[in-house]
Write a protein that holds these residues in place. Structure first.
Motif, PDB file in Angstrom:
ATOM      1  N   GLU A  19      -4.279  35.458  37.026  1.00 15.58           N
ATOM      2  CA  GLU A  19      -3.376  36.271  36.210  1.00 15.58           C
ATOM      3  C   GLU A  19      -3.333  35.746  34.779  1.00 15.58           C
ATOM      4  OE1 GLU A  19      -0.824  39.064  37.005  1.00 15.58           O
ATOM      5  OE2 GLU A  19      -2.748  39.278  38.001  1.00 15.58           O
ATOM      6  N   ALA A  20      -3.232  34.421  34.624  1.00 18.32           N
ATOM      7  CA  ALA A  20      -3.204  33.816  33.292  1.00 18.32           C
ATOM      8  C   ALA A  20      -4.535  34.015  32.587  1.00 18.32           C
ATOM      9  CB  ALA A  20      -2.880  32.327  33.401  1.00 18.32           C
ATOM     10  N   VAL A  21      -5.621  33.845  33.320  1.00 18.83           N
ATOM     11  CA  VAL A  21      -6.954  34.010  32.735  1.00 18.83           C
ATOM     12  C   VAL A  21      -7.162  35.465  32.300  1.00 18.83           C
ATOM     13  CG1 VAL A  21      -9.427  33.917  33.202  1.00 18.83           C
ATOM     14  CG2 VAL A  21      -7.938  32.089  34.025  1.00 18.83           C
ATOM     15  N   SER A  22      -6.732  36.399  33.143  1.00 19.99           N
ATOM     16  CA  SER A  22      -6.882  37.816  32.819  1.00 19.99           C
ATOM     17  C   SER A  22      -6.073  38.187  31.581  1.00 19.99           C
ATOM     18  CB  SER A  22      -6.441  38.673  34.005  1.00 19.99           C
ATOM     19  OG  SER A  22      -6.493  40.044  33.700  1.00 19.99           O
ATOM     20  N   ASP A  23      -4.867  37.643  31.471  1.00 21.99           N
ATOM     21  CA  ASP A  23      -4.042  37.916  30.294  1.00 21.99           C
ATOM     22  C   ASP A  23      -4.745  37.450  29.024  1.00 21.99           C
ATOM     23  OD1 ASP A  23      -1.213  38.515  29.099  1.00 21.99           O
ATOM     24  OD2 ASP A  23      -1.695  36.497  28.383  1.00 21.99           O
ATOM     25  N   LEU A  24      -5.329  36.262  29.082  1.00 22.99           N
ATOM     26  CA  LEU A  24      -6.033  35.737  27.905  1.00 22.99           C
ATOM     27  C   LEU A  24      -7.269  36.569  27.592  1.00 22.99           C
ATOM     28  CD1 LEU A  24      -6.503  33.698  25.696  1.00 22.99           C
ATOM     29  CD2 LEU A  24      -7.472  32.129  27.396  1.00 22.99           C
ATOM     30  N   GLU A  25      -8.015  36.941  28.622  1.00 20.78           N
ATOM     31  CA  GLU A  25      -9.231  37.726  28.403  1.00 20.78           C
ATOM     32  C   GLU A  25      -8.906  39.083  27.775  1.00 20.78           C
ATOM     33  OE1 GLU A  25     -13.275  39.024  30.778  1.00 20.78           O
ATOM     34  OE2 GLU A  25     -11.423  38.766  31.913  1.00 20.78           O
ATOM     35  N   GLN A  26      -7.888  39.761  28.306  1.00 17.39           N
ATOM     36  CA  GLN A  26      -7.515  41.059  27.753  1.00 17.39           C
ATOM     37  C   GLN A  26      -7.023  40.927  26.315  1.00 17.39           C
ATOM     38  OE1 GLN A  26      -8.190  43.988  29.245  1.00 17.39           O
ATOM     39  NE2 GLN A  26      -9.162  42.615  30.728  1.00 17.39           N
ATOM     40  N   THR A  27      -6.340  39.826  26.037  1.00 21.35           N
ATOM     41  CA  THR A  27      -5.881  39.579  24.667  1.00 21.35           C
ATOM     42  C   THR A  27      -7.059  39.435  23.724  1.00 21.35           C
ATOM     43  OG1 THR A  27      -3.844  38.511  25.405  1.00 21.35           O
ATOM     44  CG2 THR A  27      -4.617  37.941  23.207  1.00 21.35           C
ATOM     45  N   LEU A  28      -8.067  38.686  24.153  1.00 24.36           N
ATOM     46  CA  LEU A  28      -9.219  38.427  23.288  1.00 24.36           C
ATOM     47  C   LEU A  28     -10.135  39.641  23.163  1.00 24.36           C
ATOM     48  CD1 LEU A  28     -10.105  34.813  24.487  1.00 24.36           C
ATOM     49  CD2 LEU A  28      -8.977  35.475  22.355  1.00 24.36           C
ATOM     50  N   LEU A  29     -10.115  40.513  24.163  1.00 18.88           N
ATOM     51  CA  LEU A  29     -10.987  41.691  24.123  1.00 18.88           C
ATOM     52  C   LEU A  29     -10.331  42.891  23.445  1.00 18.88           C
ATOM     53  CD1 LEU A  29     -12.578  41.569  27.691  1.00 18.88           C
ATOM     54  CD2 LEU A  29     -13.665  40.983  25.509  1.00 18.88           C
ATOM     55  N   ALA A  30      -9.050  42.770  23.115  1.00 20.50           N
ATOM     56  CA  ALA A  30      -8.349  43.891  22.483  1.00 20.50           C
ATOM     57  C   ALA A  30      -8.994  44.232  21.139  1.00 20.50           C
ATOM     58  CB  ALA A  30      -6.881  43.545  22.272  1.00 20.50           C
ATOM     59  N   PRO A  31      -9.116  45.522  20.809  1.00 20.63           N
ATOM     60  CA  PRO A  31      -9.712  45.921  19.527  1.00 20.63           C
ATOM     61  C   PRO A  31      -8.946  45.306  18.354  1.00 20.63           C
ATOM     62  CG  PRO A  31      -9.430  47.810  20.979  1.00 20.63           C
ATOM     63  CD  PRO A  31      -8.701  46.674  21.620  1.00 20.63           C
TER      64      PRO A  31
END
Length: 214
Positions: free
Chosen positions: A70-82
């Motif tokens: 969950e923590a990893v996914s949150d960070l990944e989505q943050t970094l992939l955001a336009p």
């Protein structure tokens, strides 16, 4: 007298119940870390049986992995955001996003980086995706301006990401510097360790560093 109408029970979907248990486990890990999580402790906190937690997560390791992901996914989505910011501003913004997500899940990241899930292939694969996302955010200027990142640039960027993880992990463990000072330190290391960072991202980072020196 009219007999009372039995209350109808709303049956929750398995995915909803799993999300509820995961939310409870995530809250517990935020307070006490991943090592504190067991099916019994999460079940007691959620008002559910240990068997139910085992049913949804398979094992203690599976439960801890789910919280870490969950923590990893949150960070990944943050970094992939336009990001529609000027190119020169993007590295500093990406660093702020990275640290914001990590500090929001502080105890979990501390445990991840100290090896609480060492050897877990699923978690390690997710971490590799995050590292690639961070490299992408920091070198994204290259693709936008039509510059093809060299193998050297990619290698240096990945080495810098490893440094970011180690320094951030040490900072989470206790440090006398502020988060703002940490952001600046990591940006300073970027222009030193990745001299091929393409313009105008490099110029933007240098401007931040020079302002701080002044």
């Amino acid at each position: 007298m009219t007999p009372a109408t039995p209350r109808s029970r709303t049956r929750r979907e398995p995915s909803d119940r799993r999300r509820e248990l995961l939310a409870v486990a995530t809250a517990a890990a935020a307070e006490d870390g991943l090592d504190s999580l067991t099916p019994a402790s999460v079940g007691a906190r959620a008002g559910a049986s240990k068997a139910l937690v085992f049913h949804y997560f398979g094992s203690t390791a599976g439960l801890r992995r789910a919280v870490a992901l969950e923590a990893v996914s949150d960070l990944e989505q943050t970094l992939l955001a336009p990001d529609d910011r000027p190119l020169a501003d993007r590295p500093a913004h990406a660093m702020a996003l990275f640290l914001g997500s990590v500090t929001a899940h502080r105890r979990v990241w501390e445990d991840i980086w100290r090896g609480a899930l060492a050897g877990d292939e699923v978690t390690e694969a997710a971490l590799q995706d995050v590292r690639s996302a961070l490299v992408g955010r920091m070198t994204t200027t290259a693709g936008v301006i039509g510059f093809t990142p060299s193998g050297r640039l990619q290698l240096l960027a990945r080495g810098w990401v490893a440094l970011v993880e180690n320094v951030t992990a040490a900072w989470l463990g206790g440090s006398g510097i502020t988060r703002e000072e940490l952001e600046l330190l990591l940006l300073q290391s970027l222009v030193v360790l990745v001299p091929e960072l393409p313009e105008p991202a490099r110029a933007g980072v240098l401007a931040i560093v020079r302002r701080s020196d002044g």
